[in-house]
Write an enzyme that holds these catalytic residues in place. Structure first.
Site, PDB file in Angstrom:
ATOM      1  N   ARG A   1     -18.271  -2.394   9.216  1.00 12.12           N
ATOM      2  CA  ARG A   1     -16.938  -2.178   9.764  1.00 12.12           C
ATOM      3  C   ARG A   1     -16.878  -0.799  10.415  1.00 12.12           C
ATOM      4  O   ARG A   1     -17.433   0.152   9.892  1.00 12.12           O
ATOM      5  CB  ARG A   1     -15.896  -2.242   8.637  1.00 12.12           C
TER       6      ARG A   1
ATOM      7  N   ARG B   1       0.824  -1.208   0.000  1.00 11.41           N
ATOM      8  CA  ARG B   1       0.000   0.000   0.000  1.00 11.41           C
ATOM      9  C   ARG B   1       0.860   1.259   0.000  1.00 11.41           C
ATOM     10  O   ARG B   1       0.324   2.370  -0.039  1.00 11.41           O
ATOM     11  CB  ARG B   1      -0.857  -0.008   1.262  1.00 11.41           C
TER      12      ARG B   1
ATOM     13  N   ARG C   1     -21.558  -0.811   2.530  1.00 11.76           N
ATOM     14  CA  ARG C   1     -21.000  -2.160   2.730  1.00 11.76           C
ATOM     15  C   ARG C   1     -21.381  -2.748   4.091  1.00 11.76           C
ATOM     16  O   ARG C   1     -21.275  -2.094   5.116  1.00 11.76           O
ATOM     17  CB  ARG C   1     -19.473  -2.094   2.622  1.00 11.76           C
TER      18      ARG C   1
HETATM   19  P1  AMP Z   1      -8.584  -2.783   4.425  1.00 11.21           P
HETATM   20  O1  AMP Z   1      -9.426  -3.869   5.010  1.00 11.21           O
HETATM   21  O2  AMP Z   1      -7.624  -3.305   3.384  1.00 11.21           O
HETATM   22  O3  AMP Z   1      -9.368  -1.602   3.955  1.00 11.21           O
HETATM   23  O4  AMP Z   1      -7.648  -2.254   5.618  1.00 11.21           O
HETATM   24  C1  AMP Z   1      -8.211  -1.700   6.800  1.00 11.21           C
HETATM   25  C2  AMP Z   1      -7.163  -0.902   7.546  1.00 11.21           C
HETATM   26  O5  AMP Z   1      -6.054  -1.744   7.900  1.00 11.21           O
HETATM   27  C3  AMP Z   1      -6.516   0.208   6.727  1.00 11.21           C
HETATM   28  O6  AMP Z   1      -7.302   1.404   6.739  1.00 11.21           O
HETATM   29  C4  AMP Z   1      -5.187   0.383   7.460  1.00 11.21           C
HETATM   30  O7  AMP Z   1      -5.348   1.067   8.690  1.00 11.21           O
HETATM   31  C5  AMP Z   1      -4.819  -1.060   7.796  1.00 11.21           C
HETATM   32  N1  AMP Z   1      -4.038  -1.682   6.700  1.00 11.21           N
HETATM   33  C6  AMP Z   1      -4.424  -2.708   5.892  1.00 11.21           C
HETATM   34  N2  AMP Z   1      -3.464  -3.026   5.018  1.00 11.21           N
HETATM   35  C7  AMP Z   1      -2.434  -2.181   5.263  1.00 11.21           C
HETATM   36  C8  AMP Z   1      -1.144  -1.992   4.674  1.00 11.21           C
HETATM   37  N3  AMP Z   1      -0.724  -2.742   3.632  1.00 11.21           N
HETATM   38  N4  AMP Z   1      -0.363  -1.011   5.189  1.00 11.21           N
HETATM   39  C9  AMP Z   1      -0.753  -0.256   6.231  1.00 11.21           C
HETATM   40  N5  AMP Z   1      -1.952  -0.373   6.825  1.00 11.21           N
HETATM   41  C10 AMP Z   1      -2.799  -1.325   6.351  1.00 11.21           C
END
Ligand code: AMP
Length: 238
Positions: A175, A99, A142
């Site tokens: 969420r 990311r 969602r």
């Molecule tokens: P997601 O479910 O992919 O939207 O991730 C939810 C939250 O997890 C994000 O808003 C970040 O706070 C954290 N997160 C997930 N993947 C990453 C990553 N690759 N790098 C940093 N934070 C992450």
């Protein structure tokens, strides 16, 4: 849809990029079904750690609730542990990782020291593109089933009975970071930290783009075409 790949095919690493709400999780689950390789969602692993109250979860919780990114070091360490597991031998789908440019550089180094069926394979990087308004609707609408993980959308893909999973009968949940005030922070963080990563791969000629506003099955078709090319090449060298 392209022909079904052999279930023992070496697929290698697939990285799905895209803004929050672009459909990375939905598409990853469809690819899992197709190839039998695991979906590695850094968001899911982090949420699981938060729910279990682990040390990692304690460090990540506040940052996640603000909609910001967890530190590169923490996330990369977590990914390294997961990729070392046996089910990753034929390949995996990275959903939400990398990311940041630092995470992508870490991944390149990591993959340089690993093989899939004796071959080094770079990640197939796929960016799922969705416009801002569509993202907002997807994120605010969602809901997911706490029992089976199935994802619904109150606007575009509602369950048969309001708030209830069609399959499990469980009450759907939203969420914490899909609340409106956190969503705008997540989208800003995406622009700040992840768009440069998209550029990083594009400059290197490594970026594949798909139109994520099409119906989900058409998005999957585009993705499978991109994945199957390297999968065939990998198999043909045997
Ligand atoms: P997601 O479910 O992919 O939207 O991730 C939810 C939250 O997890 C994000 O808003 C970040 O706070 C954290 N997160 C997930 N993947 C990453 C990553 N690759 N790098 C940093 N934070 C992450």
């Amino acid at each position: 849809m392209p022909a079904t790949a052999a279930t023992d095919a070496v697929v290698g690493p697939i990285a799905l990029l895209g803004a929050p709400g672009a459909g990375k999780g939905t598409q990853a689950k469809l690819i899992v079904h197709r190839y039998g390789i695991p979906q590695i969602s850094t968001g899911d692993i982090l949420r699981d750690n938060v729910a279990r109250g682990t040390e990692l979860g304690k460090q990540a919780r506040v940052v996640m609730e603000r909609g910001e990114l967890v530190s590169d070091q923490l996330v990369s360490g977590m990914v390294a542990d997961r990729l070392a597991q046996k089910d990753c031998e034929r390949g995996y789908i990275l959903d939400g990782f990398p990311r940041t440019v630092a995470q992508a550089e870490w991944l390149d180094k990591y993959l340089d020291s690993r093989t899939f069926g004796r071959r080094k394979l770079p990640p197939v990087v796929i960016n799922i593109q969705v416009g801002y308004n569509q993202l907002l609707q997807r994120l605010t609408g969602r809901r997911s089933c706490p029992a089976c993980g199935r994802i619904y959308n109150v606007y575009s893909q509602p369950p048969r009975v309001d708030h209830v999973c069609d399959v499990e009968g469980a009450s759907l949940i939203q969420r914490k970071d899909d609340k409106e005030e956190v969503i705008s922070e997540r989208l800003k963080e995406y622009e700040r930290r992840t768009l440069p990563l998209v550029e990083y791969y594009r400059r290197q000629g490594r970026l594949h783009e798909v139109n994520g506003e099409l119906p989900a099955n058409q998005v999957t078709e585009q993705i499978l075409k991109l994945i199957e090319r390297p999968a065939v090449q990998a198999g043909s060298n045997d």
